[in-house]
Design an enzyme around this catalytic site. Sequence first.
Site, PDB file in Angstrom:
ATOM      1  N   ASP A 109       0.816  -1.217   0.000  1.00 47.09           N
ATOM      2  CA  ASP A 109       0.000   0.000   0.000  1.00 47.09           C
ATOM      3  C   ASP A 109       0.851   1.270   0.000  1.00 47.09           C
ATOM      4  O   ASP A 109       1.989   1.273   0.467  1.00 47.09           O
ATOM      5  CB  ASP A 109      -0.877   0.035   1.260  1.00 47.09           C
ATOM      6  CG  ASP A 109      -2.037  -0.936   1.186  1.00 47.09           C
ATOM      7  OD1 ASP A 109      -2.056  -1.780   0.274  1.00 47.09           O
ATOM      8  OD2 ASP A 109      -2.922  -0.854   2.061  1.00 47.09           O
ATOM      9  N   ASP A 110       0.233   2.339  -0.458  1.00 48.60           N
ATOM     10  CA  ASP A 110       0.684   3.726  -0.260  1.00 48.60           C
ATOM     11  C   ASP A 110       1.743   4.229  -1.258  1.00 48.60           C
ATOM     12  O   ASP A 110       2.133   5.379  -1.184  1.00 48.60           O
ATOM     13  CB  ASP A 110       1.229   3.987   1.163  1.00 48.60           C
ATOM     14  CG  ASP A 110       0.160   3.846   2.233  1.00 48.60           C
ATOM     15  OD1 ASP A 110      -0.948   3.373   1.909  1.00 48.60           O
ATOM     16  OD2 ASP A 110       0.431   4.205   3.383  1.00 48.60           O
TER      17      ASP A 110
ATOM     18  N   HIS B 243      -6.102   3.270  -3.972  1.00 48.49           N
ATOM     19  CA  HIS B 243      -5.985   3.499  -2.515  1.00 48.49           C
ATOM     20  C   HIS B 243      -6.300   4.967  -2.190  1.00 48.49           C
ATOM     21  O   HIS B 243      -5.791   5.504  -1.214  1.00 48.49           O
ATOM     22  CB  HIS B 243      -4.564   3.111  -2.081  1.00 48.49           C
ATOM     23  CG  HIS B 243      -4.403   2.879  -0.603  1.00 48.49           C
ATOM     24  ND1 HIS B 243      -5.308   2.169   0.155  1.00 48.49           N
ATOM     25  CD2 HIS B 243      -3.411   3.239   0.267  1.00 48.49           C
ATOM     26  CE1 HIS B 243      -4.889   2.125   1.414  1.00 48.49           C
ATOM     27  NE2 HIS B 243      -3.761   2.773   1.505  1.00 48.49           N
TER      28      HIS B 243
ATOM     29  N   HIS C  93      -4.880   9.515   0.141  1.00 52.37           N
ATOM     30  CA  HIS C  93      -4.859   8.635   1.317  1.00 52.37           C
ATOM     31  C   HIS C  93      -5.787   9.185   2.395  1.00 52.37           C
ATOM     32  O   HIS C  93      -5.439   9.305   3.580  1.00 52.37           O
ATOM     33  CB  HIS C  93      -3.430   8.483   1.874  1.00 52.37           C
ATOM     34  CG  HIS C  93      -3.262   7.222   2.668  1.00 52.37           C
ATOM     35  ND1 HIS C  93      -3.325   7.184   4.036  1.00 52.37           N
ATOM     36  CD2 HIS C  93      -3.061   5.944   2.275  1.00 52.37           C
ATOM     37  CE1 HIS C  93      -3.150   5.936   4.455  1.00 52.37           C
ATOM     38  NE2 HIS C  93      -3.002   5.163   3.401  1.00 52.37           N
TER      39      HIS C  93
ATOM     40  N   HIS D  47       3.656  -2.372   3.198  1.00 53.73           N
ATOM     41  CA  HIS D  47       3.679  -0.989   2.712  1.00 53.73           C
ATOM     42  C   HIS D  47       4.971  -0.659   1.979  1.00 53.73           C
ATOM     43  O   HIS D  47       6.045  -0.700   2.589  1.00 53.73           O
ATOM     44  CB  HIS D  47       3.497  -0.011   3.888  1.00 53.73           C
ATOM     45  CG  HIS D  47       2.121  -0.065   4.477  1.00 53.73           C
ATOM     46  ND1 HIS D  47       1.710  -1.094   5.296  1.00 53.73           N
ATOM     47  CD2 HIS D  47       1.051   0.748   4.319  1.00 53.73           C
ATOM     48  CE1 HIS D  47       0.445  -0.892   5.630  1.00 53.73           C
ATOM     49  NE2 HIS D  47       0.011   0.214   5.059  1.00 53.73           N
TER      50      HIS D  47
HETATM   51 ZN   LIG Z   1      -2.591   3.153   3.221  1.00 49.21          ZN
END
Ligand SMILES: [Zn+2]
Length: 271
Positions: A83-84, A134, A138, A228
């Site tokens: 993620d991210d 995503h 965020h 992540h």
């Molecule tokens: Zn995230």
Amino acid sequence: MLDLNVRLVSILGVLTVIVLLGLTLDYLGKLQRPFRLGLWVALLGIAAGGLFTFMAVRPVGHFYGPVFSELKTAQKVVALTFDDGPYPPYTDQILDILKEARVPATFFVVGLNAQKYPDLLRRIVAEGHQVGNHTYHHLDLLKADSVAISKEVDSTNATIMDITGKGTLLVRPPHGFRDALVMEMMAERKLSVVEWSVASRDWTNPGVETIVDRTLSKVKNGAIILLHDGDGVEQAASRAQTVEATRRIIRELKAEGYTFVTVSEILKPED
Ligand SMILES: [Zn+2]
């Protein structure tokens, strides 16, 4: 499953009024016989508020609508999710590890980061990995109204499409947080909401050993593993621990006989 598109914040607002009313009645000595009705209503209100919130933040459970946290299967398959990102140099380093190990993964990208590093997003797709949405900034969707949710999700999908030429049907709300409206809006867009079954809290940088141990101790068939490669929109924290942990997690899981699939593959019904 709750079918009304009521926001969590509205539910909590109503429950707060009920709790205060119950406590006030009890304080004034009203409705105390045969039992303290006001106090009990207040306690139930607090419990209900806790339950509604818990269901919105826990990564498993279909209370607000269907989510994919894992696949019930007898096959030894797992899905790695990151993620991210994209976030140099960590996304590149993870891609190098995946390439060497011939392992596919799924990257839930932040739209703003994808816009900043389009080449990294192109590399993710070119190397056979899957991309999910995503949100653009965020954003915690529980705190966003429907206009903001639309913008966050639609602009990220458009960014992914512009850069890679492919759309995505996967979304992971930031922190996994969702309520009835969030779920309804994802359903309108035919987006599958993907959560996870294995989290090591790698985003707190607890140490490579800890990330590996926590992950391996929770993995089972059909697991969706959360890691992540990025750090929100701030992109401040190092993801070096996650990079090294990823290398070891892949090695250990392969030794245990697991094969790796993308999230879409894991969502296919069992043969
Ligand atoms: Zn995230």
